[in-house]
Every structure is written in C-alpha cells, then in structure tokens.
Design a protein around this motif. Structure first.
Motif, PDB file in Angstrom:
ATOM      1  N   ALA A  12       7.859  14.959   1.238  1.00  0.00           N
ATOM      2  CA  ALA A  12       7.970  13.678   1.949  1.00  0.00           C
ATOM      3  C   ALA A  12       7.395  13.791   3.355  1.00  0.00           C
ATOM      4  O   ALA A  12       6.630  12.935   3.801  1.00  0.00           O
ATOM      5  CB  ALA A  12       9.430  13.224   2.002  1.00  0.00           C
ATOM      6  N   THR A  15       3.565  14.429   3.249  1.00  0.00           N
ATOM      7  CA  THR A  15       2.862  13.219   2.813  1.00  0.00           C
ATOM      8  C   THR A  15       2.720  12.253   3.970  1.00  0.00           C
ATOM      9  O   THR A  15       1.636  11.720   4.213  1.00  0.00           O
ATOM     10  CB  THR A  15       3.610  12.553   1.640  1.00  0.00           C
ATOM     11  N   ASN A  16       3.811  12.008   4.694  1.00  0.00           N
ATOM     12  CA  ASN A  16       3.728  11.101   5.837  1.00  0.00           C
ATOM     13  C   ASN A  16       2.720  11.601   6.873  1.00  0.00           C
ATOM     14  O   ASN A  16       1.882  10.838   7.351  1.00  0.00           O
ATOM     15  CB  ASN A  16       5.096  10.964   6.504  1.00  0.00           C
ATOM     16  N   ALA A  19      -1.162  12.274   5.203  1.00  0.00           N
ATOM     17  CA  ALA A  19      -1.818  11.037   4.759  1.00  0.00           C
ATOM     18  C   ALA A  19      -2.202  10.161   5.949  1.00  0.00           C
ATOM     19  O   ALA A  19      -3.318   9.639   5.998  1.00  0.00           O
ATOM     20  CB  ALA A  19      -0.922  10.271   3.795  1.00  0.00           C
ATOM     21  N   LYS A  76      12.838   4.013   3.922  1.00  0.00           N
ATOM     22  CA  LYS A  76      11.842   3.918   2.849  1.00  0.00           C
ATOM     23  C   LYS A  76      11.963   2.589   2.105  1.00  0.00           C
ATOM     24  O   LYS A  76      10.960   2.016   1.689  1.00  0.00           O
ATOM     25  CB  LYS A  76      11.973   5.097   1.869  1.00  0.00           C
ATOM     26  N   SER A  80       9.033  -0.127   1.759  1.00  0.00           N
ATOM     27  CA  SER A  80       8.677  -0.563   0.404  1.00  0.00           C
ATOM     28  C   SER A  80       8.650  -2.086   0.314  1.00  0.00           C
ATOM     29  O   SER A  80       7.710  -2.673  -0.244  1.00  0.00           O
ATOM     30  CB  SER A  80       9.675  -0.013  -0.625  1.00  0.00           C
ATOM     31  N   TYR A 109       0.348   3.292   0.005  1.00  0.00           N
ATOM     32  CA  TYR A 109       1.457   3.715   0.873  1.00  0.00           C
ATOM     33  C   TYR A 109       2.803   3.207   0.371  1.00  0.00           C
ATOM     34  O   TYR A 109       3.815   3.906   0.463  1.00  0.00           O
ATOM     35  CB  TYR A 109       1.208   3.367   2.344  1.00  0.00           C
ATOM     36  N   ASN A 112       4.217   5.385  -2.479  1.00  0.00           N
ATOM     37  CA  ASN A 112       4.816   6.575  -1.873  1.00  0.00           C
ATOM     38  C   ASN A 112       6.208   6.252  -1.339  1.00  0.00           C
ATOM     39  O   ASN A 112       7.168   6.991  -1.575  1.00  0.00           O
ATOM     40  CB  ASN A 112       3.893   7.080  -0.759  1.00  0.00           C
ATOM     41  N   ASP A 113       6.336   5.142  -0.642  1.00  0.00           N
ATOM     42  CA  ASP A 113       7.633   4.782  -0.063  1.00  0.00           C
ATOM     43  C   ASP A 113       8.661   4.480  -1.142  1.00  0.00           C
ATOM     44  O   ASP A 113       9.829   4.866  -1.009  1.00  0.00           O
ATOM     45  CB  ASP A 113       7.474   3.592   0.881  1.00  0.00           C
TER      46      ASP A 113
END
Length: 129
Positions: A12, A15-16, A19, A76, A80, A109, A112-113
């Motif tokens: 996590a 990735t944040n 990315a 998250k 989302s 994105y 992912n969230d």
C-alpha cells in the motif's frame, strides 16, 4: 497471515509513493492537476505520498494501531468514492490522448483505493476480534 498483512502495508505504501512519483513525473505532469484541480493538485499528490509513508510506518507494528488502521480504511473509502464520482462524470479517453501517464493515473487510482479499502477494513476487523 501476519507476514501477508505486513506485506500488504508495504505494498500500500509503495503503491502510493511510487505510482504518484512516476505517473506525475515527480510533480511535473500538469495534465493530472488539470483534470481534478482540488484532489489531484500537486499538494493533493504530495498528501497521497504522505499517506503512503504512514502505511509503511505501521507495517511491522500494525497490530498495535487498530484505530489508525480504521482511519486508513476510511481514507481509502473516501478516495474510492471520489474516484467513482469522478469517473461517472468524466471520460478518461481524452486524458489518455493528451498524456498516457495521466490517463493511466485516472483510470486506475480508484481501483487501487478500493482494493486497499478492502484490505485495511479486513485488517481492522481482524484486530477487533
């Protein structure tokens, strides 16, 4: 299971951080900022990186921070919902045509969230037991 959860927090966080840095071209990709000037301003992108460092910071001791994990899940969930609302009123095709990296960013994105909302919710539920 604990190793899986630890790796989930590391994933996590990375990735944040990775990315955002890659797809924003180290905050120089103005196309990302252009299509969501509030949430995806350079300040907003920087805050996404800060959240990534927060996830990394608890990867080895997440079991001591159950309420913080709940905060991660809520964060998250908010991203989302914002992404779903954005996708319902925006088309990513012109963004891809203007800048492929910005197009990739806006296309994925929220996925992912959503995935990490599920992960953090799972971890929080597990810690409540």
């Amino acid at each position: 299971m604990n190793n899986f959860i630890k790796k989930g927090f590391i994933l996590a966080g990375c990735t944040n951080i990775v990315a955002v840095l890659i797809l924003s071209r180290l905050f120089t990709n103005e196309t990302i900022n252009k299509y969501d000037t509030t949430v995806m301003s350079n300040f907003g992108l920087l805050m996404i990186i800060v959240w990534g460092f927060a996830y990394l910071s608890v990867s080895k001791s997440y079991y001591k921070a159950k309420w913080l994990i709940a905060v991660f899940a809520i964060e998250k969930l908010i991203y989302s919902i914002i992404w779903i609302q954005w996708r319902l009123s925006n088309n990513v095709t012109p963004i891809f045509e203007e800048d492929k990296m910005a197009g990739i960013f806006y296309a994925i994105y929220g996925i992912n969230d959503i995935l990490f909302f599920v992960f953090f919710s799972y971890v929080f539920a597990k810690l409540l037991k």
